[in-house]
Enzyme design. Structure first.
Site, PDB file in Angstrom:
ATOM      1  NE  ARG A 217      31.632  39.719  29.445  1.00 34.01           N
ATOM      2  CZ  ARG A 217      32.587  39.839  28.535  1.00 34.01           C
ATOM      3  NH1 ARG A 217      32.718  40.962  27.862  1.00 34.01           N
ATOM      4  NH2 ARG A 217      33.403  38.846  28.281  1.00 34.01           N
TER       5      ARG A 217
ATOM      6  CG  HIS B  22      36.824  35.978  31.074  1.00 29.19           C
ATOM      7  ND1 HIS B  22      35.657  35.328  30.677  1.00 29.19           N
ATOM      8  CD2 HIS B  22      37.158  36.808  30.042  1.00 29.19           C
ATOM      9  CE1 HIS B  22      35.318  35.767  29.475  1.00 29.19           C
ATOM     10  NE2 HIS B  22      36.201  36.657  29.057  1.00 29.19           N
TER      11      HIS B  22
ATOM     12  CD  GLN C  39      39.673  34.762  26.508  1.00 30.94           C
ATOM     13  OE1 GLN C  39      38.736  35.440  26.088  1.00 30.94           O
ATOM     14  NE2 GLN C  39      40.557  34.191  25.695  1.00 30.94           N
TER      15      GLN C  39
ATOM     16  CG  ASP D  94      43.115  41.567  30.135  1.00 31.30           C
ATOM     17  OD1 ASP D  94      42.670  42.150  29.129  1.00 31.30           O
ATOM     18  OD2 ASP D  94      42.405  41.300  31.135  1.00 31.30           O
TER      19      ASP D  94
ATOM     20  CB  CYS E 231      41.489  37.664  26.965  1.00 30.43           C
ATOM     21  SG  CYS E 231      41.766  39.240  27.801  1.00 30.43           S
TER      22      CYS E 231
ATOM     23  NE  ARG F  59      35.760  33.019  25.322  1.00 31.93           N
ATOM     24  CZ  ARG F  59      35.284  34.204  25.718  1.00 31.93           C
ATOM     25  NH1 ARG F  59      35.969  35.313  25.475  1.00 31.93           N
ATOM     26  NH2 ARG F  59      34.140  34.310  26.381  1.00 31.93           N
TER      27      ARG F  59
HETATM   28  N1  NVA Z   1      40.133  42.214  32.072  1.00 37.00           N
HETATM   29  C1  NVA Z   1      39.258  42.540  30.973  1.00 37.00           C
HETATM   30  C2  NVA Z   1      38.955  41.312  30.176  1.00 37.00           C
HETATM   31  C3  NVA Z   1      38.089  41.536  28.969  1.00 37.00           C
HETATM   32  C4  NVA Z   1      37.791  40.290  28.230  1.00 37.00           C
HETATM   33  C5  NVA Z   1      37.986  43.184  31.508  1.00 37.00           C
HETATM   34  O1  NVA Z   1      37.455  42.695  32.510  1.00 37.00           O
HETATM   35  O2  NVA Z   1      37.540  44.172  30.948  1.00 37.00           O
HETATM   36  N1   CP Z   2      37.740  38.161  25.587  1.00 34.94           N
HETATM   37  C1   CP Z   2      36.449  38.521  25.773  1.00 34.94           C
HETATM   38  O1   CP Z   2      35.761  38.068  26.694  1.00 34.94           O
HETATM   39  O2   CP Z   2      35.993  39.356  24.805  1.00 34.94           O
HETATM   40  P1   CP Z   2      34.624  40.167  24.845  1.00 34.94           P
HETATM   41  O3   CP Z   2      34.714  41.166  25.954  1.00 34.94           O
HETATM   42  O4   CP Z   2      34.526  40.806  23.488  1.00 34.94           O
HETATM   43  O5   CP Z   2      33.493  39.204  25.083  1.00 34.94           O
END
Ligand code: NVA
Ligand code: CP
Length: 300
Positions: free
Chosen positions: A102, A129, A132, A219, A259, A287
Site C-alpha cells: 500500500r 484499489h 477493494q 468514498d 469501501c 475483502r
Molecule cells: N480513497 C480512500 C480509500 C480508502 C480505502 C483513500 O485512498 O484514502
Molecule cells: N477499504 C480499505 O482499504 O480499508 P483500509 O484502509 O482499512 O485497509
C-alpha cells in the site's frame, strides 16, 4: 496472471474466475471446510499508509490458507530511509513468496513487479484499489445475482476508488456513472477507455448519475495523503452526499456500498449508512474472501 497491480491488467474471464473462487472459499469456510493451499508460503505486507481492513484481511487470509503474513511498516524498513524500492524488492524476493504493498505512487507497485521475481499485489495506491473492487463486485453479485446490465453510480471524489470501480464495472458489463465536481474527475485515460468500451458517463449532475442506479457507491472526500486539502475539499464536495434524496433517484431496491472508513455526515448520511449497513459490512467481509482467491491464484 502474475501480479495484481490494477484491474485493467485483468480480462473479464480472470475477474470472473477470482469471483467464483472467492464465492467457493467463502462458502467452504462457513461450512467448516479448510483449504491449506498456501502451506509454508509467506506474504510480505508493506504499508506506507494506514489500514484496518486491508492489513487484517490479508493477514487472516494467509493464516486461513495455511501460510504466514509479515506486517512491514515503511517506518521500520530501509525504504523509509531512502533505500530504493527496486533493491528492496530484489532482496525480499529471496525470502518471500509474494508482496502486498500500500503506497502513494502507482509507479512504485509497477517498479516492484518489474524488479522483483515474486507476485506483487496492489493494496491501494493513489491511482487504484483493485482488491477493494474485487470485493465490491463479489458483493454486488451476492445481492443482485449478476453484474451484467446493472447500473453502478459513484458519487464523490474521482479518486482511486472511482478509477478502479470504472474499470471493474465496465469490464464486467455494468453501466457506470460518476457524479463529481468538474475539477475532481477520475483519471482521464480511464474515462476515455471506459467511454470507448462501455456505457460510461461522468457528470457534475448527481440526479442524472443516480437515476435508476442499482448500486450507489461513495468514498471519503479527502483520501490518505490529502489531509491538508480537507477544507477546500469539504467546500467542493458539499452536495456530493448519498442522502435520502439521492436514494429516491436510484431504483427502489438499490444497494449502497462504501469501501470504508466512512465520514458520516459528509459523503453519506448516518441514516443511509445505517439503513444499508448489512451491505456495507458484507462488502468489508468480502475483502477477506476475494483476497484469499487472489492469493491462491498468485501464490498457489
Ligand atoms: N480513497 C480512500 C480509500 C480508502 C480505502 C483513500 O485512498 O484514502
Ligand atoms: N477499504 C480499505 O482499504 O480499508 P483500509 O484502509 O482499512 O485497509
Amino acid at each position: 496472471m502474475k501480479h495484481l497491480l490494477k484491474l485493467s491488467d485483468l480480462t473479464p474471464e480472470e475477474i470472473t474466475e477470482i469471483l467464483n473462487l472467492a464465492d467457493q472459499l467463502k462458502y467452504d469456510k462457513k461450512n467448516g471446510i479448510e483449504h491449506k493451499y498456501l502451506k509454508d508460503k509467506t506474504l510480505g505486507m508493506i504499508f506506507r499508509k494506514a489500514s484496518t481492513r486491508t492489513r487484517v484481511s490479508f493477514e487472516v487470509g494467509m493464516y486461513q490458507l495455511g501460510g504466514n503474513a509479515l506486517f512491514l511498516s515503511s517506518n521500520d524498513l530501509q525504504i523509509g530511509r531512502g533505500e530504493e524500492t527496486a533493491d528492496t524488492v530484489r532482496v525480499l524476493s529471496r525470502y518471500l513468496d509474494g508482496i502486498m504493498i500500500r503506497t502513494f505512487e502507482q509507479s512504485e507497485v509497477e517498479v516492484m513487479a518489474a524488479a522483483g521475481s515474486i507476485p506483487i499485489i496492489n493494496g491501494l495506491t493513489d491511482y487504484a484499489h483493485p482488491c477493494q473492487v474485487l470485493a465490491d463486485l463479489m458483493t454486488i453479485r451476492e445481492y443482485k445475482g449478476t453484474l451484467q446490465g446493472l447500473k453502478l453510480c459513484f458519487i464523490g471524489d474521482g479518486n482511486n476508488m472511482a478509477n478502479s470501480l470504472i474499470v471493474g464495472g465496465i469490464k464486467m458489463g455494468m453501466a457506470v456513472s460518476v457524479a463529481c465536481p468538474k475539477s475532481y474527475q477520475p483519471d482521464a485515460d480511464i474515462m476515455k477507455w471506459a467511454s470507448e468500451n462501455g456505457d460510461f458517463v461522468c457528470t457534475d449532475d448527481i440526479a442524472s448519475a443516480a437515476r435508476d442506479a442499482d448500486v450507489l457507491y461513495t468514498d471519503v472526500w479527502a483520501s490518505m495523503g490529502q489531509e491538508s486539502e480537507g477544507n477546500a475539499r469539504r467546500e467542493a464536495f458539499i452536495n456530493y452526499c448519498i442522502d435520502d434524496k439521492v436514494m429516491g433517484m436510484a431504483k427502489s431496491d438499490a444497494i449502497v456500498l462504501h469501501c470504508l472508513p466512512a465520514h458520516k455526515g459528509e459523503e453519506i448520511t448516518k441514516d443511509v449508512f445505517d439503513a444499508h449497513a448489512d451491505e456495507i459490512f458484507d462488502e468489508a467481509e468480502n475483502r477477506l474472501h476475494a483476497q484469499k482467491a487472489v492469493l491462491v491464484k498468485l501464490l498457489g
